[in-house]
Design a protein around this motif. Structure first.
Motif, short mmCIF file in Angstrom:
data_model
loop_
_atom_site.label_atom_id
_atom_site.label_comp_id
_atom_site.label_asym_id
_atom_site.label_seq_id
_atom_site.Cartn_x
_atom_site.Cartn_y
_atom_site.Cartn_z
N ILE A 1 0.96 -1.02 0.21
CA ILE A 1 0.17 0.06 -0.40
C ILE A 1 0.72 1.14 0.04
N ALA A 2 2.07 0.81 0.58
CA ALA A 2 2.77 2.11 1.09
C ALA A 2 3.51 2.63 -0.64
N LEU A 3 3.46 1.42 -1.08
CA LEU A 3 4.52 1.54 -2.64
C LEU A 3 3.89 2.36 -3.55
N ASP A 4 2.24 2.12 -4.01
CA ASP A 4 1.33 2.62 -4.63
C ASP A 4 1.05 3.80 -3.98
N LEU A 5 0.64 4.50 -2.94
CA LEU A 5 0.06 5.71 -2.68
C LEU A 5 1.63 6.48 -2.91
N SER A 6 2.75 5.92 -2.74
CA SER A 6 4.20 6.98 -2.45
C SER A 6 4.30 7.49 -1.05
N VAL A 7 3.84 6.55 0.09
CA VAL A 7 3.46 6.97 1.44
C VAL A 7 4.60 6.31 2.24
N SER A 8 5.20 6.50 3.34
CA SER A 8 5.63 5.56 4.32
C SER A 8 5.06 4.81 4.38
N GLU A 9 5.36 3.97 5.23
CA GLU A 9 4.25 2.27 5.90
C GLU A 9 4.05 2.64 7.16
N GLU A 10 4.28 3.75 7.65
CA GLU A 10 3.80 4.55 8.96
C GLU A 10 2.49 4.81 8.72
N THR A 11 3.11 5.37 7.62
CA THR A 11 2.20 6.67 7.10
C THR A 11 0.56 5.85 6.66
N VAL A 12 0.90 4.19 6.39
CA VAL A 12 -0.25 3.72 6.00
C VAL A 12 -0.73 2.92 7.31
N LYS A 13 0.19 2.76 7.96
CA LYS A 13 -0.21 2.64 9.24
C LYS A 13 -1.34 2.95 10.05
N THR A 14 -1.11 4.25 10.21
CA THR A 14 -1.80 5.57 10.99
C THR A 14 -3.65 5.49 10.29
N TYR A 15 -3.16 5.46 8.82
CA TYR A 15 -4.75 6.17 8.48
C TYR A 15 -5.57 4.79 8.06
N ARG A 16 -4.87 3.27 8.35
CA ARG A 16 -5.63 2.41 8.66
C ARG A 16 -6.44 2.78 10.13
N LYS A 17 -5.37 2.92 10.79
CA LYS A 17 -5.55 2.66 12.24
C LYS A 17 -7.07 3.73 13.17
N ARG A 18 -6.75 4.86 11.75
CA ARG A 18 -7.93 5.77 12.19
C ARG A 18 -9.01 5.70 11.37
N ALA A 19 -9.08 5.11 10.78
CA ALA A 19 -10.21 4.17 9.71
C ALA A 19 -11.15 3.53 10.56
N TYR A 20 -10.27 2.44 10.81
CA TYR A 20 -11.25 1.38 11.73
C TYR A 20 -11.48 2.49 13.13
N GLN A 21 -10.56 3.43 13.06
CA GLN A 21 -11.71 3.91 15.26
C GLN A 21 -12.94 4.35 14.46
N ARG A 22 -13.11 5.06 13.46
CA ARG A 22 -14.23 5.70 12.27
C ARG A 22 -15.81 4.66 12.65
N LEU A 23 -14.87 3.84 11.71
CA LEU A 23 -15.83 2.58 11.42
C LEU A 23 -15.87 1.70 12.57
N VAL A 24 -15.29 1.65 13.94
CA VAL A 24 -15.76 1.19 14.86
C VAL A 24 -15.80 -0.11 14.84
N ILE A 25 -14.44 -0.21 14.28
CA ILE A 25 -14.20 -1.72 14.04
C ILE A 25 -12.56 -1.78 14.18
N GLY A 26 -12.22 -3.50 14.21
CA GLY A 26 -10.84 -3.30 15.20
C GLY A 26 -9.85 -4.52 14.02
N SER A 27 -10.57 -5.15 12.38
CA SER A 27 -9.57 -5.98 12.04
C SER A 27 -9.88 -6.09 10.88
N GLU A 28 -9.69 -6.62 10.10
CA GLU A 28 -9.09 -7.00 8.40
C GLU A 28 -11.19 -8.19 8.23
N ARG A 29 -11.00 -8.93 9.01
CA ARG A 29 -12.23 -9.54 8.75
C ARG A 29 -13.37 -8.19 8.62
#
Length: 282
Positions: free
Chosen positions: A227-255
């Motif tokens: 994802i980091a390579l595809d969006l031209s961002v760092s891996e840490e940035t990807v993890k930050t976006y994922r964490k924020r998205a999960y919080q907004r959606l009130v979920i905690g896993s890929e499932r």
């Protein structure tokens, strides 16, 4: 006084009434195709059928089957839809024109017409006769192609009359079956392309663009590094976006993300197609 009537006559296994009851019981599952083929065979002697939902510049298969299911020509049905061969079918063109009428329409195809010189060997090489029934069900417009194969004779006049008399019933059953199937997300179709996933998330959620892009790529199967390579961002940035998205959606896993997405994709896909169909017919 109570009157009790007992049906002591055994049901005939292949009577139209029995086949119709079986067909109703099969709506919404994989047994619908064979049951519908058997019912059409009892009604008018059909050997094959293919049913479609009609939309603007789009055709979607609802069901297709042969009376002998193992002989169903899946490759021809898929070519007809996916390669756009239906756009070169004079009968389907006429069906698209007439489908918004108040009543169902029966089109008896003439394969001797030169307009079928190219299409017949590609789609109907062993078909002796074809009838196209079109009309509206409760949820949209449908086309039903009913086929009689070699070496059988063409459809008898009596069979065509029975098909015409049952037209509204057939369209209603196709509409109901399509609705039930549409209400259950098709995982393969829902996850086919990254564009499809991302468009659905953007249209059905309030996620910021970057968070939607990250969630789409998670669903598509990319790793954090990918994802980091595809969006031209760092891996840490990807993890930050994922964490924020999960919080907004009130979920905690890929499932849980997959469950959230499929619930929305089913409704979004149905609404998108219905909107396109309505624009085409009005």
């Amino acid at each position: 006084m109570m009157t009790v009537m007992i049906q002591d006559r055994p049901a005939v296994a292949h009577s139209p009434e029995t086949l119709l009851a079986q067909l109703v019981d099969c709506m919404g599952n994989e047994r619908f195709g064979p049951a519908f083929a058997n019912y059409l065979h009892s009604l008018c002697g059909a050997d094959h059928f293919a049913a479609f939902r009609l939309g603007r510049d789009e055709l979607r298969e609802v069901a297709a089957c042969c009376v002998q299911p193992e002989r169903t020509a899946r490759d021809r049905v898929e070519s007809y839809v996916n390669q756009g061969l239906w756009k070169h079918d004079p009968a389907m063109t006429e069906a698209q024109r007439r489908v918004d009428g108040a009543t169902a329409t029966i089109i008896h195809v003439d394969f001797s017409d030169h307009e079928y010189d190219d299409l017949r060997p590609r789609v109907y090489p062993h078909v002796r006769d074809r009838i196209l029934l079109c009309g509206r069900g409760a949820s949209g417009a449908f086309g039903l192609s009913v086929l009689r194969a070699d070496p059988h004779t063409p459809f008898a006049h009596e069979g065509i009359e029975k098909l015409a008399q049952a037209a509204e019933l057939l369209l209603a059953m196709l509409s109901k079956h399509a609705d039930v199937c549409q209400s259950r997300p098709n995982v393969a179709q829902a996850l086919t392309t990254l564009d499809e996933i991302e468009s659905c998330i953007v249209a059905t959620s309030a996620l910021p663009r970057r968070e939607a892009e990250v969630c789409a790529r998670i669903l598509y199967g990319l790793s954090s590094v990918g994802i980091a390579l595809d969006l031209s961002v760092s891996e840490e940035t990807v993890k930050t976006y994922r964490k924020r998205a999960y919080q907004r959606l009130v979920i905690g896993s890929e499932r849980e993300l997959l469950t959230w997405y499929l619930a929305r994709w089913g409704r979004w896909s149905a609404e998108r197609f219905q909107t396109a169909a309505s624009k085409a017919l009005h």
